[in-house]
Design a protein around this motif. Structure first.
Motif, PDB file in Angstrom:
ATOM      1  N   ALA A   1       0.702  -1.157  -0.053  1.00  0.00           N
ATOM      2  CA  ALA A   1       0.145  -0.052   0.056  1.00  0.00           C
ATOM      3  C   ALA A   1       0.893   1.656  -0.339  1.00  0.00           C
ATOM      4  O   ALA A   1       1.861   1.599   1.143  1.00  0.00           O
ATOM      5  N   ALA A   2       0.375   2.471  -0.805  1.00  0.00           N
ATOM      6  CA  ALA A   2       1.023   3.590  -0.672  1.00  0.00           C
ATOM      7  C   ALA A   2       0.117   4.684  -0.262  1.00  0.00           C
ATOM      8  O   ALA A   2      -1.358   4.457  -1.125  1.00  0.00           O
ATOM      9  N   THR A   3       0.027   5.346   0.621  1.00  0.00           N
ATOM     10  CA  THR A   3      -0.915   6.260   0.834  1.00  0.00           C
ATOM     11  C   THR A   3      -0.216   7.619   0.486  1.00  0.00           C
ATOM     12  O   THR A   3       1.181   8.153   0.880  1.00  0.00           O
ATOM     13  N   CYS A   4      -1.002   8.349   0.002  1.00  0.00           N
ATOM     14  CA  CYS A   4      -0.788   9.736  -0.692  1.00  0.00           C
ATOM     15  C   CYS A   4      -1.778  10.635   0.031  1.00  0.00           C
ATOM     16  O   CYS A   4      -2.723  10.864   0.367  1.00  0.00           O
ATOM     17  N   ASN A   5      -1.048  11.599   0.186  1.00  0.00           N
ATOM     18  CA  ASN A   5      -1.511  13.136   1.667  1.00  0.00           C
ATOM     19  C   ASN A   5      -1.920  14.404   0.171  1.00  0.00           C
ATOM     20  O   ASN A   5      -0.315  14.509  -0.239  1.00  0.00           O
ATOM     21  N   ALA A   6      -2.517  15.347   0.094  1.00  0.00           N
ATOM     22  CA  ALA A   6      -2.337  15.703  -0.769  1.00  0.00           C
ATOM     23  C   ALA A   6      -1.888  17.275  -0.439  1.00  0.00           C
ATOM     24  O   ALA A   6      -1.841  17.264   1.050  1.00  0.00           O
ATOM     25  N   THR A   7      -0.847  17.567  -0.517  1.00  0.00           N
ATOM     26  CA  THR A   7      -0.221  18.644  -0.049  1.00  0.00           C
ATOM     27  C   THR A   7      -0.659  20.076  -1.050  1.00  0.00           C
ATOM     28  O   THR A   7      -0.042  21.096  -0.665  1.00  0.00           O
ATOM     29  N   SER A   8      -1.629  20.324  -1.766  1.00  0.00           N
ATOM     30  CA  SER A   8      -1.955  21.363  -2.045  1.00  0.00           C
ATOM     31  C   SER A   8      -3.430  21.128  -2.023  1.00  0.00           C
ATOM     32  O   SER A   8      -4.616  20.265  -2.596  1.00  0.00           O
ATOM     33  N   PRO A   9      -4.326  22.398  -2.567  1.00  0.00           N
ATOM     34  CA  PRO A   9      -5.945  22.316  -2.527  1.00  0.00           C
ATOM     35  C   PRO A   9      -5.858  22.207  -4.575  1.00  0.00           C
ATOM     36  O   PRO A   9      -4.788  22.466  -5.191  1.00  0.00           O
ATOM     37  N   GLN A  10      -6.988  21.571  -4.678  1.00  0.00           N
ATOM     38  CA  GLN A  10      -7.805  21.156  -6.213  1.00  0.00           C
ATOM     39  C   GLN A  10      -7.235  22.650  -6.763  1.00  0.00           C
ATOM     40  O   GLN A  10      -8.124  23.322  -5.985  1.00  0.00           O
ATOM     41  N   ASN A  11      -7.030  22.813  -8.308  1.00  0.00           N
ATOM     42  CA  ASN A  11      -6.950  24.005  -8.833  1.00  0.00           C
ATOM     43  C   ASN A  11      -7.759  23.221  -9.743  1.00  0.00           C
ATOM     44  O   ASN A  11      -7.441  22.286 -10.298  1.00  0.00           O
ATOM     45  N   PRO A  12      -8.463  24.182 -10.144  1.00  0.00           N
ATOM     46  CA  PRO A  12      -9.581  24.991  -9.459  1.00  0.00           C
ATOM     47  C   PRO A  12      -9.560  25.379  -8.760  1.00  0.00           C
ATOM     48  O   PRO A  12     -10.433  26.654  -8.393  1.00  0.00           O
ATOM     49  N   GLY A  13     -10.761  23.832  -8.532  1.00  0.00           N
ATOM     50  CA  GLY A  13     -10.892  24.049  -6.949  1.00  0.00           C
ATOM     51  C   GLY A  13     -11.516  22.762  -6.974  1.00  0.00           C
ATOM     52  O   GLY A  13     -12.574  21.988  -7.572  1.00  0.00           O
ATOM     53  N   PRO A  14     -12.839  23.009  -6.163  1.00  0.00           N
ATOM     54  CA  PRO A  14     -13.617  21.517  -5.815  1.00  0.00           C
ATOM     55  C   PRO A  14     -14.341  20.665  -6.465  1.00  0.00           C
ATOM     56  O   PRO A  14     -15.231  21.999  -7.050  1.00  0.00           O
ATOM     57  N   PHE A  15     -14.831  20.208  -7.083  1.00  0.00           N
ATOM     58  CA  PHE A  15     -15.699  18.960  -7.556  1.00  0.00           C
ATOM     59  C   PHE A  15     -17.189  19.496  -7.194  1.00  0.00           C
ATOM     60  O   PHE A  15     -17.468  19.249  -5.560  1.00  0.00           O
ATOM     61  N   VAL A  16     -18.018  20.156  -8.236  1.00  0.00           N
ATOM     62  CA  VAL A  16     -19.336  20.337  -7.606  1.00  0.00           C
ATOM     63  C   VAL A  16     -20.128  19.596  -8.469  1.00  0.00           C
ATOM     64  O   VAL A  16     -20.218  20.178  -9.417  1.00  0.00           O
ATOM     65  N   PHE A  17     -21.203  19.705  -7.530  1.00  0.00           N
ATOM     66  CA  PHE A  17     -22.281  17.968  -8.892  1.00  0.00           C
ATOM     67  C   PHE A  17     -23.074  18.615  -8.246  1.00  0.00           C
ATOM     68  O   PHE A  17     -24.069  19.264  -7.291  1.00  0.00           O
TER      69      PHE A  17
END
Length: 154
Positions: free
Chosen positions: A138-154
């Motif tokens: 298992a490889a666990t990755c943590n986000a080190t930046s916010p999503q660009n251009p922003g969050p997904f809005v459904f």
């Protein structure tokens, strides 16, 4: 008389089609459809990830490719198990999971998806971590930046 009947028939057909379109449910869409962010995967590496989201009603999928993890050996298609964790509406989390991937050559970047999840109208989702399992490792990755251009809005 024939032309008048044909004209009336066409008018009824057009009215029926317009009425059916007016009653059809509005198509749901996610915005944006693509986003990028950075991941730190510890000893496996770090780098940028590209995410692509789609929606069909309450079902949604996210496909992910990241340079943060490179395969040390060739991987066959559908051999990577992945869990992408996202914050939902700024609090709480949701996960998208799947075991789909293209064949990945030795030294190639990891691509996974579609990862499947459930969404509600108005959900705002932003990736926070990724867990990739290959051959029990298992490889666990943590986000080190916010999503660009922003969050997904459904």
């Amino acid at each position: 008389m024939k032309h008048r009947a044909l004209g009336t028939g066409m008018a009824l057909l057009t009215a029926t089609a317009v009425g059916a379109l007016a009653l059809a449910p509005a198509a749901l869409a996610v915005d944006p459809t693509t986003a990028t962010l950075s991941f730190d995967c510890g000893s496996f590496g770090s780098g940028e990830a590209s995410l692509t989201a789609t929606q069909d009603g309450s079902a949604a999928t996210i496909t992910l490719s990241t340079s943060a993890i490179k395969s040390p050996f060739p991987l066959s298609a559908n051999s990577v198990s992945s869990t992408l964790t996202l914050t939902r509406n700024g609090s709480g989390t949701t996960t998208f999971t799947g075991s789909a991937n293209p064949a990945i050559p030795a030294g190639g970047t990891v691509s996974t998806g579609p990862l499947n999840g459930t969404v509600a109208t108005g959900d705002s989702l932003e990736a926070t971590s990724l867990k990739v399992v290959v051959f029990g490792i298992a490889a666990t990755c943590n986000a080190t930046s916010p999503q660009n251009p922003g969050p997904f809005v459904f």
